[in-house]
Each structure stands twice: as C-alpha cells, then as structure tokens.
Design an enzyme around this catalytic site. Structure first.
Site, PDB file in Angstrom:
ATOM      1  N   ILE A   1      40.595  12.101  10.593  1.00 47.25           N
ATOM      2  CA  ILE A   1      40.557  13.557  10.430  1.00 47.25           C
ATOM      3  C   ILE A   1      40.903  13.933   8.990  1.00 47.25           C
ATOM      4  O   ILE A   1      40.331  14.872   8.425  1.00 47.25           O
ATOM      5  CB  ILE A   1      41.520  14.223  11.424  1.00 47.25           C
TER       6      ILE A   1
ATOM      7  N   ASP B   1      54.386   8.838   1.623  1.00 49.74           N
ATOM      8  CA  ASP B   1      54.852   8.581   2.981  1.00 49.74           C
ATOM      9  C   ASP B   1      55.561   9.839   3.438  1.00 49.74           C
ATOM     10  O   ASP B   1      56.639  10.181   2.921  1.00 49.74           O
ATOM     11  CB  ASP B   1      55.803   7.386   2.994  1.00 49.74           C
TER      12      ASP B   1
ATOM     13  N   ARG C   1      57.979  22.287   2.578  1.00 49.06           N
ATOM     14  CA  ARG C   1      59.090  22.525   1.654  1.00 49.06           C
ATOM     15  C   ARG C   1      58.661  22.232   0.219  1.00 49.06           C
ATOM     16  O   ARG C   1      58.945  23.001  -0.710  1.00 49.06           O
ATOM     17  CB  ARG C   1      60.270  21.647   2.043  1.00 49.06           C
TER      18      ARG C   1
ATOM     19  N   TYR D   1      55.765  12.151  21.346  1.00 49.56           N
ATOM     20  CA  TYR D   1      54.642  12.675  20.563  1.00 49.56           C
ATOM     21  C   TYR D   1      54.341  14.112  20.954  1.00 49.56           C
ATOM     22  O   TYR D   1      54.189  14.994  20.094  1.00 49.56           O
ATOM     23  CB  TYR D   1      53.432  11.776  20.791  1.00 49.56           C
TER      24      TYR D   1
ATOM     25  N   LYS E   1      54.641  17.438  18.545  1.00 47.17           N
ATOM     26  CA  LYS E   1      53.486  18.295  18.286  1.00 47.17           C
ATOM     27  C   LYS E   1      53.712  19.710  18.810  1.00 47.17           C
ATOM     28  O   LYS E   1      53.269  20.689  18.191  1.00 47.17           O
ATOM     29  CB  LYS E   1      52.233  17.682  18.909  1.00 47.17           C
TER      30      LYS E   1
END
Length: 259
Positions: free
Chosen positions: A17, A66, A125, A155, A159
């Site tokens: 994606i 990361d 941020r 998960y 989300k």
C-alpha cells in the site's frame, strides 16, 4: 494533478500500500519523501520508476526510518524537510501484525501497539509544525480489524485507536487548518500473504467478489489527502469491498476455517 507543488511523506513506502501511495502521489504531480526501514528496496523501485518517468529522480527521495524509534522518525522527517522544504501531506502507512500462540502476550502487545498506534503518533509529532505551516492533511492506514471483531486483538485494538486519535486531533488541529482521517482496508493483496495460501481464498467473503489491491487503498488515501476532501476530517473510511456490510458472513467463514 491534485498534488502539483505539494510534498508528501509516506511511511512504509517501499512496498504494498505504501508504494502504491507513492506512485499515486507522484502520478498526480507530487513530490514524495519515502520513509521505510528497507531503504534499499525503496530506492530500487524509485530507480525502476525513473526509467519510465525521468522526473521521478527529482521528485522522490528515500529516507531510512523505523516508526518504532522516535529518533529514527525525527531524523527521517528532518531529512525530508531539508530535501523538499515543506510537508503538505503525511500518509502513515507503515504497520502490520504477526500471529502468536498467546494473543495476550505482553511483548506481542507492546510491539504491535508501538508499530500500529504509536508509530503514527511519532510521525505526526515530527511533522506537526510543518503541516500547520502548510495547512496540510494527514491520512493514517487503519484496518477493518479496528472497526469490527475479526480476531487479532492486539492489532485490532491498535488500529481502533487510530479512529479516536483522528477524532481528537481533528478537533485539536482543525483550527490550524490541518485535516486528519483514517482509511480502514479489508484484505489487500500484499506480501503479508506470502506463505499463507494467498489472499484470493478470502474473495468469497467480499460482496464485490474480490480482495483489494494496493492501488484501491492508495486511491482513497489520495482522495482524503487532496482538496477534494477539504471539508472531511476526523473520519474513518472503510475501503473493504463491502466486508463490513456483512460481518456475520465473514465471521461464520473465519470460525468455520478454525474447526
């Protein structure tokens, strides 16, 4: 050319994606900072695309990142600002999950929440002031797992947190002209399905008769990041082929597959 003269930061931009989003934004005239913990893979795709479109080399840049490491995020975003001078769009795509025997294992929860919920927070941020300056847009990639109970509790919980994050930040950042939304994909044909028999076995669960392609999600991200969505903020948009329209059918199949 909705992104002509605009700069986007895309996390997880080397594959799936993320890369589809990079291509969509480049196709529409944007400049893109690609953040990924696999910078070589991203750079290879940029080189390949440059062979088709010579302008890519000037409009795309790769930064190692990361999202589970705040210092890494800050360095990558600083590099993007040094290269392009501004940020108009943040697409927080990086995320993922893996299966464990104990779904309540603390280390697993810490890892999955850090990646899927804290990761977008770290990116926001780092990009916040630049987005306020540009009156920009944020799009985070959630999941149907964060809207309904499809299993994978760590998960799904992470989300789901993006939905409330988007609502709160829509209120906080709205007066500064910054919009923030979430896309919630269903099953998408990405590398996560390697070794799992492929995603097409789940196609019968979807009213539209197929699983999603990365480009399906990229299209929704581009819409929400563009001026076409200038009066949309704090929303979670399912991009799921209709799976949430018939969740009982989906759950019946999933439960049956575990017998």
């Amino acid at each position: 050319m909705r992104f002509d003269d605009r700069v986007a930061v895309v996390s997880g931009g080397a594959n799936g994606i993320g890369w589809a989003t990079v291509e969509r934004l480049l196709d529409e005239g944007g400049r893109v900072a690609i953040l990924d913990r696999e910078p070589e893979a991203a750079a290879a795709k940029v080189t390949e695309r440059t062979e088709r479109d010579a302008t890519t080399s000037d409009r795309a840049a790769v930064f190692e990142c990361d999202v589970m490491d705040a210092a890494s995020v800050d360095r990558a975003v600083s590099g993007a600002l040094d290269r392009f001078g501004r940020i108009d769009v943040l697409a927080a795509v990086a995320g993922g999950d893996h299966f464990v025997d104990d779904e309540l294992d603390e280390d697993h929860w810490n890892e999955i929440v850090s990646l899927n919920l804290h990761g977008p927070v770290r990116l926001i941020r780092a990009c916040r002031q630049a987005l306020i300056t540009s009156r920009g847009a944020i799009v985070m990639v959630g999941s149907v797992n964060g809207v309904a109970a499809y299993g994978e509790p760590a998960y799904g919980s992470a989300k789901a947190g993006l939905t409330l994050l988007a609502k709160n930040l829509a209120v906080d950042l709205g007066p500064a002209g910054v919009r923030i939304n979430v896309v919630a994909p269903g099953t998408v044909r990405t590398r996560v399905w390697e070794g799992q028999g492929g995603p097409d076995r789940l196609a019968p669960l979807y009213p539209l008769g197929r699983v999603g392609e990365p480009a399906d999600i990229a299209s929704a991200i581009a819409f929400l990041a563009s001026d076409d969505a200038s009066w949309i903020t704090g929303v979670t948009l399912p991009v799921d082929g209709g799976s949430l329209a018939g969740p009982l059918v989906v759950m019946d199949h999933l439960l049956g597959s575990q017998e």
